[in-house]
Design a protein around this motif. Structure first.
Motif, short mmCIF file in Angstrom:
data_model
loop_
_atom_site.label_atom_id
_atom_site.label_comp_id
_atom_site.label_asym_id
_atom_site.label_seq_id
_atom_site.Cartn_x
_atom_site.Cartn_y
_atom_site.Cartn_z
N UNK A 150 0.77 -1.16 0.06
CA UNK A 150 -0.18 0.02 0.06
C UNK A 150 0.74 1.19 0.07
N UNK A 151 1.84 1.22 0.78
CA UNK A 151 2.81 2.80 1.05
C UNK A 151 3.82 2.54 -0.54
N UNK A 152 3.98 1.45 -0.85
CA UNK A 152 4.78 1.63 -2.13
C UNK A 152 3.78 1.98 -3.29
N UNK A 153 2.74 1.97 -3.31
CA UNK A 153 1.83 2.41 -4.33
C UNK A 153 1.44 3.78 -4.18
N UNK A 154 1.20 4.16 -2.80
CA UNK A 154 0.89 5.28 -2.47
C UNK A 154 2.22 6.43 -2.75
N UNK A 155 3.39 5.77 -2.60
CA UNK A 155 4.32 6.77 -3.07
C UNK A 155 4.78 6.93 -4.46
N UNK A 156 4.43 5.60 -5.10
CA UNK A 156 5.10 5.70 -6.33
C UNK A 156 3.98 6.17 -7.45
N UNK A 157 2.66 6.18 -7.22
CA UNK A 157 1.71 6.52 -8.23
C UNK A 157 1.86 8.21 -8.42
N UNK A 158 1.90 9.09 -7.31
CA UNK A 158 2.23 10.47 -7.66
C UNK A 158 3.66 10.64 -8.45
N UNK A 159 4.48 9.70 -8.17
CA UNK A 159 5.83 9.75 -8.97
C UNK A 159 5.52 9.53 -10.46
N UNK A 160 4.70 8.47 -10.62
CA UNK A 160 4.39 8.10 -12.13
C UNK A 160 3.61 9.16 -12.79
N UNK A 161 2.70 9.66 -12.07
CA UNK A 161 1.80 10.82 -12.44
C UNK A 161 2.65 12.13 -12.96
N UNK A 162 3.72 12.29 -11.99
CA UNK A 162 4.48 13.44 -12.24
C UNK A 162 5.58 13.04 -13.62
N UNK A 163 5.82 11.80 -13.73
CA UNK A 163 6.67 11.55 -14.78
C UNK A 163 5.97 11.58 -16.25
N UNK A 164 4.51 11.21 -15.99
CA UNK A 164 3.70 11.05 -17.28
C UNK A 164 3.60 12.64 -17.68
N UNK A 165 3.16 13.39 -16.59
CA UNK A 165 2.67 14.76 -16.78
C UNK A 165 3.74 15.60 -17.26
N UNK A 179 3.63 21.03 -8.04
CA UNK A 179 4.30 22.22 -8.75
C UNK A 179 4.55 21.79 -10.00
N UNK A 180 4.75 20.61 -10.62
CA UNK A 180 4.98 20.34 -11.86
C UNK A 180 3.88 20.28 -12.74
N UNK A 181 2.63 20.22 -12.30
CA UNK A 181 1.47 20.52 -12.79
C UNK A 181 1.47 22.29 -13.34
#
Length: 459
Positions: free
Chosen positions: A17-32, A172-174
């Motif tokens: 759960x923590x890995x997904x909560x941490x990685x999903x914003x990272x993934x969205x940042x990269x995609x964004x 901030x990236x958004x």
């Protein structure tokens, strides 16, 4: 919302759960970020022509070559801060935060000068086609003027990731990305500034993201609080950052050298090939950055748990990240390949450009998950405090073999397909070597083979 609410204790509680909560914003940042970068490419290709698209793409590997050593230092900052956070050594953490920000500004200024002065001779040395060379030089010079803010954002994001915060960098990236898109429309379409407009929009938006993350750290009431008056280089903290960051940076630079050689080989097929390759590379970025989220996750989670001396969780973190990155790479890679022609048509209308892009996608997209599992292994080993070992393995495996491939196999069979095959072959070999290294490192720790809590001072 308090600063502490953004932080994450990675040393206790359920991992998935923590890995997904941490990685999903990272993934969205990269995609964004890539969506906005893709907008750069689309605007350049659609409104300034395929020459402008090729000109921007021809600089990518060279820019990476010049900045990777310094971006690698942000990895060292991430690991150092994660270790101190996991060990609850707040004074050391504070000193590392101030050292990292000071280091980012000094490195950014140095890199601006080097990149600006070397743009023209290095692009010529790469054999950049004559019809795109002047445009590439303009783009690269403007891009490097903004290098101090680029590194400031990278180091600031690394600091926040180390304590579990991946949400605020996404916000901030958004904001910066929206500004980048608006400026692209103004500079390229309305003012017809071509590649200069693309570059100018990029550095102005990067300035916005850097200012926001600096403001965030200054207003932070938690462990990452920054006081500009206290910016200085603490020698012991510089050494801790360099211990992990320099090998990571040199590895990135050598990787970039192999990519420069590949770009030079692509250049030999002409500007149409460069444009198609550039479009395919842009699409690959979406898959890579999604997978890279798990590399960053392995790095930060392993760092905190090494600070807390918990080797059992380190091994579990690695397995979860490997599974997640494999699924992500296969789903996105094969899905992207299925609609590859439609995606490439967003970048260019010329049939020849799209056809060449598809030739790259067929090989890379179907095997890209191998790059992901390789990177997760590197992130885990670096998070444990070891950076020289994965650097050597990567240089010999992914880089050395790739360069050897170019001068032997590709030299005898000069086709794009034979050039691109060097990627999956070297990814697989290097991944297996990293697995062996991780196994050796774990067994070297007291209690490591049995998975108990580590005693002693560690690496």
């Amino acid at each position: 919302m308090s600063a502490h609410s953004y932080e994450m204790d990675m040393c206790n509680g359920p991992l998935l759960k923590k890995i997904l909560l941490f990685s999903i914003p990272l993934m969205l940042s990269g995609i964004l970020q890539l969506l906005f970068n893709a907008a750069d490419m689309i605007v350049a290709g659609r409104f300034a022509g395929s020459v402008a698209l090729a000109a921007v793409g021809a600089t990518a590997s060279l820019i990476n070559l010049l900045i990777n050593v310094f971006v690698g230092l942000s990895v060292g900052a991430n690991v150092a801060i994660a270790h101190f956070y996991g060990a609850k050594q707040d004074e050391d953490l504070q000193q590392t935060v101030h050292t990292a920000i000071a280091l980012s500004l000094l490195c950014g200024i140095f890199l601006s000068v080097i990149g600006y002065l070397s743009a023209s001779p290095l692009l010529s040395l790469m054999g950049t086609p004559d019809d795109i060379l002047p445009h590439s030089v303009i783009y690269m010079k403007i891009y490097f003027i903004g290098m101090p803010v680029t590194l400031l954002y990278n180091f600031g994001s690394a600091i926040l990731r180390a304590v579990g915060d991946t949400k605020r960098p996404l916000y901030y990236l958004l904001a910066a990305g929206v500004i980048n898109l608006i400026l692209n429309l103004i500079f390229v379409i309305a003012l017809r500034m071509g590649v200069a407009g693309v570059a100018l929009a990029t550095i102005l938006s990067q300035t916005i993201s850097a200012v926001l993350i600096l403001y965030c750290l200054m207003k932070d009431k938690g462990t990452c609080h920054l006081e500009l008056r206290q910016l200085r280089l603490y020698p012991d903290k510089v050494m801790k950052i360099l211990k992990v960051g320099l090998p990571a940076g040199f590895q990135g630079a050598i990787f970039a050298i192999s990519n420069v050689l590949i770009q030079s080989s692509v250049n030999s097929f002409g500007s149409v090939a460069v444009a198609g390759n550039t479009a395919a590379l842009s699409l690959e970025g979406f898959v890579y950055n999604s997978m890279n989220a798990f590399h960053q996750t392995a790095l930060s989670f392993t760092g905190q748990n090494m600070g807390a001396r918990q080797i059992n969780r380190v091994k579990r973190i690695l397995m979860i990240c490997l599974i997640c990155v494999t699924v992500t790479g296969m789903v996105m890679g094969l899905g992207g390949l299925f609609i590859g022609k439609e995606l490439l048509s967003l970048y260019a209308t010329e049939t020849e450009v799209i056809a060449f892009g598809l030739r790259r996608m067929k090989i890379i997209f179907s095997t890209y998950f191998l790059c992901g599992v390789m990177d997760v292994m590197v992130g885990s080993i670096r998070g444990m405090g070891y950076s020289v070992m994965p650097m050597i393995v990567s240089l010999l495996g992914a880089c050395g073999l790739r360069i050897l491939w170019i001068f032997t196999i590709f030299s005898g069979h000069r086709t794009p397909e034979m050039l691109y095959l060097s990627y999956p072959v070297t990814w697989m070999i290097t991944f297996l070597a990293h697995v062996l290294c991780f196994t050796i490192i774990v067994k070297c720790f007291p209690g490591g083979a049995s998975g108990s809590k580590i005693s002693g001072t560690g690496p």
